[in-house]
Design an enzyme around this catalytic site. Structure first.
Site, PDB file in Angstrom:
ATOM      1  N   ARG A  46       0.851  -1.193   0.000  1.00  0.00           N
ATOM      2  CA  ARG A  46       0.000   0.000   0.000  1.00  0.00           C
ATOM      3  C   ARG A  46       0.888   1.244   0.000  1.00  0.00           C
ATOM      4  O   ARG A  46       0.634   2.207  -0.714  1.00  0.00           O
ATOM      5  CB  ARG A  46      -0.961   0.011   1.203  1.00  0.00           C
ATOM      6  CG  ARG A  46      -1.690   1.342   1.362  1.00  0.00           C
ATOM      7  CD  ARG A  46      -2.964   1.307   2.218  1.00  0.00           C
ATOM      8  NE  ARG A  46      -2.933   0.379   3.316  1.00  0.00           N
ATOM      9  CZ  ARG A  46      -2.234   0.539   4.456  1.00  0.00           C
ATOM     10  NH1 ARG A  46      -1.480   1.618   4.630  1.00  0.00           N
ATOM     11  NH2 ARG A  46      -2.277  -0.375   5.404  1.00  0.00           N
ATOM     12  N   TYR A  98     -16.308  16.521 -15.298  1.00  0.00           N
ATOM     13  CA  TYR A  98     -16.810  15.151 -15.333  1.00  0.00           C
ATOM     14  C   TYR A  98     -17.890  14.947 -14.253  1.00  0.00           C
ATOM     15  O   TYR A  98     -17.721  15.405 -13.116  1.00  0.00           O
ATOM     16  CB  TYR A  98     -15.627  14.207 -15.095  1.00  0.00           C
ATOM     17  CG  TYR A  98     -15.985  12.760 -15.046  1.00  0.00           C
ATOM     18  CD1 TYR A  98     -16.382  12.087 -16.192  1.00  0.00           C
ATOM     19  CD2 TYR A  98     -15.946  12.049 -13.847  1.00  0.00           C
ATOM     20  CE1 TYR A  98     -16.725  10.741 -16.141  1.00  0.00           C
ATOM     21  CE2 TYR A  98     -16.278  10.706 -13.798  1.00  0.00           C
ATOM     22  CZ  TYR A  98     -16.671  10.060 -14.948  1.00  0.00           C
ATOM     23  OH  TYR A  98     -17.007   8.742 -14.895  1.00  0.00           O
ATOM     24  N   ASP A 170      -7.578  18.610 -14.471  1.00  0.00           N
ATOM     25  CA  ASP A 170      -7.874  17.264 -14.960  1.00  0.00           C
ATOM     26  C   ASP A 170      -7.487  17.244 -16.443  1.00  0.00           C
ATOM     27  O   ASP A 170      -8.125  17.882 -17.270  1.00  0.00           O
ATOM     28  CB  ASP A 170      -9.377  16.980 -14.761  1.00  0.00           C
ATOM     29  CG  ASP A 170      -9.775  15.575 -15.213  1.00  0.00           C
ATOM     30  OD1 ASP A 170      -9.113  15.012 -16.104  1.00  0.00           O
ATOM     31  OD2 ASP A 170     -10.780  15.051 -14.692  1.00  0.00           O
ATOM     32  N   LYS A 195      -8.887   6.185 -19.567  1.00  0.00           N
ATOM     33  CA  LYS A 195      -9.199   6.683 -20.914  1.00  0.00           C
ATOM     34  C   LYS A 195      -7.973   6.544 -21.828  1.00  0.00           C
ATOM     35  O   LYS A 195      -7.531   5.451 -22.053  1.00  0.00           O
ATOM     36  CB  LYS A 195      -9.713   8.113 -20.811  1.00  0.00           C
ATOM     37  CG  LYS A 195     -10.724   8.338 -19.659  1.00  0.00           C
ATOM     38  CD  LYS A 195     -12.031   7.594 -19.843  1.00  0.00           C
ATOM     39  CE  LYS A 195     -12.893   7.551 -18.578  1.00  0.00           C
ATOM     40  NZ  LYS A 195     -13.219   8.834 -17.987  1.00  0.00           N
TER      41      LYS A 195
HETATM   42  C1  LIG Z   1     -13.653   9.210 -16.629  1.00  0.00           C
HETATM   43  C2  LIG Z   1     -13.222  10.514 -16.113  1.00  0.00           C
HETATM   44  C3  LIG Z   1     -12.934  10.700 -14.764  1.00  0.00           C
HETATM   45  C4  LIG Z   1     -13.120   9.607 -13.733  1.00  0.00           C
HETATM   46  O1  LIG Z   1     -12.183   8.586 -13.885  1.00  0.00           O
HETATM   47  P1  LIG Z   1     -12.455   7.050 -13.510  1.00  0.00           P
HETATM   48  O2  LIG Z   1     -11.182   6.391 -13.932  1.00  0.00           O
HETATM   49  O3  LIG Z   1     -13.657   6.597 -14.269  1.00  0.00           O
HETATM   50  O4  LIG Z   1     -12.671   7.008 -12.041  1.00  0.00           O
HETATM   51  C5  LIG Z   1     -12.474  11.949 -14.357  1.00  0.00           C
HETATM   52  N1  LIG Z   1     -12.329  12.962 -15.240  1.00  0.00           N
HETATM   53  C6  LIG Z   1     -12.586  12.805 -16.548  1.00  0.00           C
HETATM   54  C7  LIG Z   1     -12.394  13.951 -17.473  1.00  0.00           C
HETATM   55  C8  LIG Z   1     -13.058  11.590 -17.036  1.00  0.00           C
HETATM   56  O5  LIG Z   1     -13.342  11.452 -18.332  1.00  0.00           O
END
Ligand SMILES: *Cc1c(COP(=O)(O)O)cnc(C)c1O
Length: 378
Positions: A46, A98, A170, A195
């Site tokens: 961890r 998001y 982000d 993604k």
């Molecule tokens: C999918 C997404 C998230 C969340 O990520 P997860 O891996 O699904 O928890 C956060 N920000 C953006 C822009 C996203 O497309």
């Protein structure tokens, strides 16, 4: 080392012990100590695991930060970042972040006394007007989802530095291949690595990179204390995905540009949202702060009924949430990713019922255009 080389040789390159060119998967929870507290840098997985560390060093190198962190999902990364703050703190947040980020702030962290104001971060006046005495951080996505609105990271960073706020970006849509927010003045960059970074719809992961060691120590403390870490198998899959990020991002963009050109030629498409278009709201800023325009495009087909028909007819575009994978994906934000936002609010934001969002994949462009052509036929 240039970026494309870093994607392949950045972080911890292979395994010095055996010469293996790929980092081994250290499927282990604990580590033998030669005497109490006398270990080789790893005590418990961890706290730290060699495969995860290789992944964390890699994202640190390609984002140009001081330290990287790998989490079990983008939301786990986001939550760990929010935990750097405390009860009574106020965040300024982009109004089309998001949906999961919106949800965790308004339905989870609100219960721990985190206060949030949502604004259009592409408009500096709105950002400035949201400042309160207890504001501690600003969180944004650029380009945003689903309208691909562009915020000026450098201009906002100037503001956050002046006001001593932390700037959190982000960077999921752009990836470090096209955009490096830390170089533009951000303090923390965060990714849903589920993604583009993973890129193959086969791993859920989150990454965070900070711009200084002190912040790195604090985030590591939270990562270890709260425990939302990425496991060794998924860390390895992510390293493997990142190796091809450059070629994939180039090709996602090539295909997207052709699809945008195809949509522009049609007179039955009302609006097209793509930062690569000269008339797009944030085209100039995008050109200044990023090296590309990405593989996401949204367009308005006029009505909910027509959008539904298009989604029912496509063959190569998979009807699914998510984005950034080799497969082309298609969705109707108003009914899917943004359904939890009240209809009135959606209308204010410009997320119409006829808005279709596609994440352009790596299939042959002729097949993709042929598919869209038949799907748009009434
Ligand atoms: C999918 C997404 C998230 C969340 O990520 P997860 O891996 O699904 O928890 C956060 N920000 C953006 C822009 C996203 O497309």
């Amino acid at each position: 080392m240039k970026l494309k080389t870093k994607l392949i040789h950045g972080g911890i390159d292979g395994d010095p012990a055996t010469g293996a060119v790929s980092v081994p998967i250290y499927q282990v929870s604990t580590y033998k100590q030669d005497g109490i507290g006398n270990h080789k840098g790893f005590e418990y997985s961890r706290t730290g695991n060699p495969t995860r560390l290789a992944c964390e060093e890699l994202i640190k190198d390609i984002e140009g930060g001081a330290r990287g962190f790998a989490f079990g999902s983008g939301m786990a990364a986001m939550s760990a970042i929010i935990m750097l703050f405390k009860q009574g703190d106020h965040f300024i947040v982009g109004d089309d972040v998001y949906g999961g980020s919106y949800r965790v702030l308004t339905n989870v962290f609100n219960q721990f006394g985190i206060d949030v104001t949502f604004v259009d971060t592409s408009k500096m006046e709105e950002v400035e007007a949201a400042l309160k005495d207890n504001t501690v951080a600003l969180f944004l996505e650029t380009p945003s989802n689903p309208l691909l609105k562009v915020s000026d990271i450098q201009q906002i960073a100037q503001f956050t530095k002046e006001k001593e706020l932390m700037l959190i970006v982000d960077n999921t849509f752009m990836t470090p291949y096209w955009q490096n927010p830390i170089e533009l003045g951000a303090d923390i960059v965060l990714h849903s690595a589920t993604k583009y970074l993973g890129g193959h719809s086969d791993v859920v992961a989150g990454l965070a990179v900070v711009n200084n060691d002190e912040l790195g120590e604090r985030l590591h403390y939270i990562q270890n204390a709260v425990g939302g870490i990425l496991g060794p198998q998924d860390s390895w899959l992510l390293i493997r995905g990142i190796k091809t990020l450059g070629v994939r991002m180039q090709e996602h963009e090539n295909n997207t540009k052709e699809i945008v050109a195809f949509l522009q030629k049609r007179d039955d498409i009302e609006s097209i949202y793509y930062p690569g278009l000269k008339l797009h709201q944030g085209h100039d800023i995008q050109q200044k702060q990023a090296r590309g325009f990405g593989g996401m495009v949204s367009f308005d087909v006029g009505s909910a009924e027509r959008a539904e028909r298009v989604l029912a007819k496509v063959k190569y575009f998979t009807l699914a949430e998510s984005l950034g994978a080799v497969e082309s994906l298609i969705s109707v934000p108003a009914k899917m990713t943004h359904a939890s936002i009240p209809a009135e609010r959606r209308a204010q934001l410009g997320i119409t019922d006829g808005l279709v969002r596609i994440s352009v994949g790596l299939e042959d462009i002729e097949d993709l255009i042929e598919d869209l052509t038949q799907a748009l036929e009434d």
